[in-house]
Each structure stands twice: as C-alpha cells, then as structure tokens.
Design a protein around this motif. Structure first.
Motif, short mmCIF file in Angstrom:
data_model
loop_
_atom_site.label_atom_id
_atom_site.label_comp_id
_atom_site.label_asym_id
_atom_site.label_seq_id
_atom_site.Cartn_x
_atom_site.Cartn_y
_atom_site.Cartn_z
N ALA A 5 39.20 39.07 49.28
CA ALA A 5 39.05 38.81 47.85
C ALA A 5 38.38 39.99 47.16
N GLY A 6 37.39 40.58 47.80
CA GLY A 6 36.74 41.76 47.23
C GLY A 6 37.69 42.94 47.11
N ALA A 7 38.55 43.11 48.11
CA ALA A 7 39.53 44.21 48.06
C ALA A 7 40.53 44.00 46.92
N LEU A 8 40.95 42.76 46.72
CA LEU A 8 41.88 42.48 45.62
C LEU A 8 41.24 42.76 44.26
N ILE A 9 40.01 42.36 44.10
CA ILE A 9 39.31 42.59 42.83
C ILE A 9 39.06 44.08 42.64
N GLY A 10 38.57 44.77 43.67
CA GLY A 10 38.33 46.21 43.57
C GLY A 10 39.59 47.00 43.32
N GLY A 11 40.68 46.62 43.98
CA GLY A 11 41.97 47.29 43.76
C GLY A 11 42.46 47.09 42.34
N GLY A 12 42.23 45.89 41.80
CA GLY A 12 42.61 45.63 40.42
C GLY A 12 41.80 46.46 39.44
N ILE A 13 40.53 46.61 39.71
CA ILE A 13 39.68 47.46 38.86
C ILE A 13 40.17 48.90 38.92
N GLY A 14 40.52 49.38 40.11
CA GLY A 14 41.01 50.74 40.27
C GLY A 14 42.34 50.95 39.56
N ALA A 15 43.16 49.92 39.50
CA ALA A 15 44.48 50.05 38.86
C ALA A 15 44.36 50.21 37.36
N VAL A 16 43.37 49.62 36.75
CA VAL A 16 43.26 49.70 35.29
C VAL A 16 42.36 50.84 34.82
#
Length: 61
Positions: free
Chosen positions: A49-60
């Motif tokens: 879950a942390g990786a999904l959230i962090g990856g989403g932050i990196g994408a935007v």
C-alpha cells in the motif's frame, strides 16, 4: 497529536520529497514507490500500500 500521526505526516513528507527526485516520470515513480514501501512497512506493516501511494505521488510530481 499521537505518535502514529506524527510518523505518518513525517513519512509522507519524506516520500513526497524523495518522489520528486529523478529526471523522468518513471524514475520519480520508482523512487516514490521505494520510499512509500519503506514508510508503509514502518508505519503499518503494509509495504505494498505504501508503494502504491508513493508511486502515485511520484507520478504527479
């Protein structure tokens, strides 16, 4: 504030900062996901879950 809330805010700040590193969107997603996975494991035992959230932050960023 409780210790868990302070840790969560601190981890989110660190993940957002790390996610901004990189020259391409892919690099930012990768660094954000890595930072998020570490923060997720430390805070709640949920690295995916942390990786999904962090990856989403990196994408935007």
């Amino acid at each position: 504030m409780t210790r868990k809330v302070v840790l969560a805010i601190s981890a989110l700040t660190i993940v957002a900062t790390v996610a901004a590193c990189g020259n391409t969107r892919g690099q930012r997603v990768a660094t954000g996901a890595l930072g998020g996975a570490v923060a997720g494991e430390v805070l709640g035992g949920e690295p995916v879950a942390g990786a999904l959230i962090g990856g989403g932050i990196g994408a935007v960023n």
